[in-house]
Design an enzyme around this catalytic site. Structure first.
Site, PDB file in Angstrom:
ATOM      1  N   LYS A  80       0.835  -1.211   0.000  1.00 35.87           N
ATOM      2  CA  LYS A  80       0.000   0.000   0.000  1.00 35.87           C
ATOM      3  C   LYS A  80       0.870   1.263   0.000  1.00 35.87           C
ATOM      4  O   LYS A  80       0.805   2.103   0.906  1.00 35.87           O
ATOM      5  CB  LYS A  80      -0.956   0.002   1.190  1.00 35.87           C
ATOM      6  CG  LYS A  80      -1.912  -1.193   1.170  1.00 35.87           C
ATOM      7  CD  LYS A  80      -2.909  -1.178   2.280  1.00 35.87           C
ATOM      8  CE  LYS A  80      -3.924  -2.299   2.194  1.00 35.87           C
ATOM      9  NZ  LYS A  80      -3.405  -3.654   2.467  1.00 35.87           N
ATOM     10  N   THR A  99      10.480   8.537  -2.251  1.00 35.48           N
ATOM     11  CA  THR A  99      10.439   7.388  -1.333  1.00 35.48           C
ATOM     12  C   THR A  99       9.660   6.240  -1.979  1.00 35.48           C
ATOM     13  O   THR A  99      10.082   5.075  -1.904  1.00 35.48           O
ATOM     14  CB  THR A  99       9.777   7.817   0.000  1.00 35.48           C
ATOM     15  OG1 THR A  99      10.504   8.922   0.521  1.00 35.48           O
ATOM     16  CG2 THR A  99       9.775   6.689   1.011  1.00 35.48           C
ATOM     17  N   PRO A 112     -10.550  -8.507  -1.844  1.00 28.69           N
ATOM     18  CA  PRO A 112     -10.259  -9.221  -0.595  1.00 28.69           C
ATOM     19  C   PRO A 112     -11.471  -9.124   0.325  1.00 28.69           C
ATOM     20  O   PRO A 112     -12.301  -8.222   0.155  1.00 28.69           O
ATOM     21  CB  PRO A 112      -9.098  -8.412  -0.001  1.00 28.69           C
ATOM     22  CG  PRO A 112      -9.282  -7.022  -0.539  1.00 28.69           C
ATOM     23  CD  PRO A 112     -10.098  -7.104  -1.802  1.00 28.69           C
ATOM     24  N   GLY A 113     -11.573 -10.033   1.276  1.00 20.41           N
ATOM     25  CA  GLY A 113     -12.626  -9.891   2.287  1.00 20.41           C
ATOM     26  C   GLY A 113     -13.671 -10.981   2.283  1.00 20.41           C
ATOM     27  O   GLY A 113     -14.638 -10.893   3.027  1.00 20.41           O
ATOM     28  N   ALA A 139     -13.486 -14.707   6.189  1.00 20.26           N
ATOM     29  CA  ALA A 139     -13.177 -14.146   7.516  1.00 20.26           C
ATOM     30  C   ALA A 139     -13.757 -12.743   7.731  1.00 20.26           C
ATOM     31  O   ALA A 139     -14.204 -12.412   8.824  1.00 20.26           O
ATOM     32  CB  ALA A 139     -11.667 -14.134   7.724  1.00 20.26           C
ATOM     33  N   GLY A 182     -16.398 -11.571   6.107  1.00 22.76           N
ATOM     34  CA  GLY A 182     -17.848 -11.609   5.897  1.00 22.76           C
ATOM     35  C   GLY A 182     -18.303 -11.490   4.453  1.00 22.76           C
ATOM     36  O   GLY A 182     -19.499 -11.596   4.174  1.00 22.76           O
ATOM     37  N   GLY A 191      -7.235 -15.014   2.528  1.00 18.84           N
ATOM     38  CA  GLY A 191      -6.206 -15.361   3.511  1.00 18.84           C
ATOM     39  C   GLY A 191      -6.712 -16.340   4.545  1.00 18.84           C
ATOM     40  O   GLY A 191      -6.685 -17.561   4.340  1.00 18.84           O
TER      41      GLY A 191
HETATM   42  P1  XMP Z   1      -8.411 -12.333   4.888  1.00 20.02           P
HETATM   43  O1  XMP Z   1      -7.772 -13.138   5.963  1.00 20.02           O
HETATM   44  O2  XMP Z   1      -9.394 -11.341   5.405  1.00 20.02           O
HETATM   45  O3  XMP Z   1      -7.166 -11.535   4.252  1.00 20.02           O
HETATM   46  O4  XMP Z   1      -8.974 -13.181   3.776  1.00 20.02           O
HETATM   47  C1  XMP Z   1      -7.290 -10.480   3.343  1.00 20.02           C
HETATM   48  C2  XMP Z   1      -5.931 -10.012   2.942  1.00 20.02           C
HETATM   49  O5  XMP Z   1      -6.052  -8.905   2.083  1.00 20.02           O
HETATM   50  C3  XMP Z   1      -5.555  -7.731   2.732  1.00 20.02           C
HETATM   51  N1  XMP Z   1      -6.578  -6.751   2.532  1.00 20.02           N
HETATM   52  C4  XMP Z   1      -6.502  -5.750   1.701  1.00 20.02           C
HETATM   53  N2  XMP Z   1      -5.502  -5.381   0.888  1.00 20.02           N
HETATM   54  N3  XMP Z   1      -6.858  -3.625   0.138  1.00 20.02           N
HETATM   55  C5  XMP Z   1      -5.694  -4.307   0.121  1.00 20.02           C
HETATM   56  O6  XMP Z   1      -4.780  -3.921  -0.617  1.00 20.02           O
HETATM   57  C6  XMP Z   1      -7.894  -3.934   0.932  1.00 20.02           C
HETATM   58  O7  XMP Z   1      -8.944  -3.321   0.926  1.00 20.02           O
HETATM   59  C7  XMP Z   1      -7.683  -5.053   1.752  1.00 20.02           C
HETATM   60  N4  XMP Z   1      -8.494  -5.669   2.616  1.00 20.02           N
HETATM   61  C8  XMP Z   1      -7.767  -6.712   3.083  1.00 20.02           C
HETATM   62  C9  XMP Z   1      -5.322  -8.061   4.167  1.00 20.02           C
HETATM   63  O8  XMP Z   1      -4.225  -7.337   4.693  1.00 20.02           O
HETATM   64  C10 XMP Z   1      -5.046  -9.524   4.085  1.00 20.02           C
HETATM   65  O9  XMP Z   1      -3.706  -9.746   3.671  1.00 20.02           O
END
Ligand code: XMP
Length: 252
Positions: A85, A92, A204-205, A208, A210, A227
Site C-alpha cells: 500500500k 520514497t 479481498p474480504g 473471515a 464476511g 487469507g
Molecule cells: P483475509 O484473511 O481477510 O485476508 O482473507 C485479506 C488479505 O487482504 C488484505 N486486505 C486488503 N488489501 N486492500 C488491500 O490492498 C484492501 O482493501 C484489503 N483488505 C484486506 C489483508 O491485509 C489480508 O492480507
C-alpha cells in the site's frame, strides 16, 4: 508482457482466480518461513498468485526469507503481489517499489490518495521500466473504508465519490488492477461499470471478513484475495479448491 496479461494467463493456466494472502504468523522465524513455503506448495494447484504483506516481510526480511518464498511461488508458475500500500512522497515511493521489484515481486499495491505528480508517478515509471505491475486501492474491505474511500469529493465542479474518482484514475494511469473489498459488492458493481474489462478488480474480504464469493464475482470482481479462510483451515488445499470452484470464472 504486462503484469495484467501475465496474471490473466496464470489464471487461465491454473483455472483459478484465487490469490492466496499468505498471512502466517509465528514466534519462530524459521518456522514462519518453512510454514509459508509448505502452504504455497499445498495450495498452489488452486490459485493463480500469492499476495504477501508485512506479516512476512517484517519478521523474515525482504532479501532473505521473503525472496525464498517468491522463488518457490514462481517455480509453480504463480505470480507474486506485495501488499505494501505505497503511500509516501514520490522519491520514497520509487525506492519502495524498486526494492520490492528487485526482490522478485511481480506487482505492488499502491494508495492513490497520494496522487500522481511526486506521488505515484515514479512507481508507475519504475514498473514500466522493469515490466512489473501496479494495483491501486479503490475501496478497502474493512468497516471504516467509507471514512476515506467513501467520502464525497468535488471534482471539476461536480460531486463524486472518492472511490469513483480512484476508479477513473486507474484507467487514466493504466493501472494493472484495483482493489475493492468483497465486503461491498455494490461498490464492486459501481467500479466495474467504470472499468468494464479494461482494469481487473481484486476483491479481498471473503470468508473471515464476511464477504460472499458469489456476490463479489457477480458484481464484477475478477480475482478474489483470500487469507484466513484458507490458512486457518485444517485442510487449506481443499478449502482453496472449494473457493475456486465457487468463484469459477465460467459461472460468472
Ligand atoms: P483475509 O484473511 O481477510 O485476508 O482473507 C485479506 C488479505 O487482504 C488484505 N486486505 C486488503 N488489501 N486492500 C488491500 O490492498 C484492501 O482493501 C484489503 N483488505 C484486506 C489483508 O491485509 C489480508 O492480507
Amino acid at each position: 508482457m504486462s503484469f495484467k496479461i501475465a496474471l490473466e494467463c496464470a489464471a487461465r493456466q491454473k483455472d483459478s482466480n484465487i490469490i492466496l494472502a499468505l498471512d502466517l504468523v509465528s514466534d519462530s522465524h524459521s518456522a514462519l518461513l518453512s510454514k509459508s513455503i509448505a502452504l504455497v506448495k499445498k495450495v498452489q494447484p488452486y490459485i493463480c498468485a500469492v499476495k504477501i504483506n508485512h506479516h512476512l516481510v517484517l519478521p523474515l526480511g525482504l532479501f532473505n526469507g521473503v525472496q525464498k518464498i517468491i522463488r518457490t511461488t514462481h517455480s509453480f508458475d504463480l505470480l507474486t503481489v506485495m501488499d505494501c500500500k505505497i503511500n509516501d512522497i514520490g522519491d520514497t515511493n520509487r525506492v519502495i517499489a524498486n526494492n520490492y521489484y528487485d526482490a522478485g515481486f511481480d506487482a505492488v499495491i499502491a494508495n492513490p490518495f497520494v496522487g500522481w505528480e511526486e506521488g505515484l508517478q515514479p512507481v508507475f515509471e519504475v514498473a514500466k521500466q522493469m515490466k512489473k505491475g501496479v494495483v491501486l486501492l479503490c475501496y478497502m474491505s474493512h468497516k471504516a473504508a467509507w471514512e476515506g474511500y467513501g467520502q464525497t469529493i468535488q471534482q471539476h465542479d461536480k460531486l463524486t465519490a472518492q472511490y469513483v474518482a480512484f476508479a477513473k484514475k486507474a484507467l487514466e494511469w493504466n493501472a494493472d488492477g484495483v482493489v475493492v473489498g468483497a465486503t461491498f459488492p455494490e461498490k464492486i458493481r459501481d467500479v466495474h461499470q467504470i472499468l468494464a474489462d479494461k482494469v481487473p478488480i481484486y476483491a479481498p474480504g471473503v470468508g473471515a471478513q464476511g464477504g460472499d464469493v458469489r456476490a463479489a464475482i457477480q458484481a464484477g470482481a475478477t480475482y478474489l484475495i483470500v487469507g484466513r479462510t484458507i490458512i486457518n483451515s485444517s485442510d487449506p488445499a481443499a478449502v482453496a479448491r472449494q473457493i475456486r470452484e465457487k468463484a469459477h470464472m465460467r459461472d460468472k
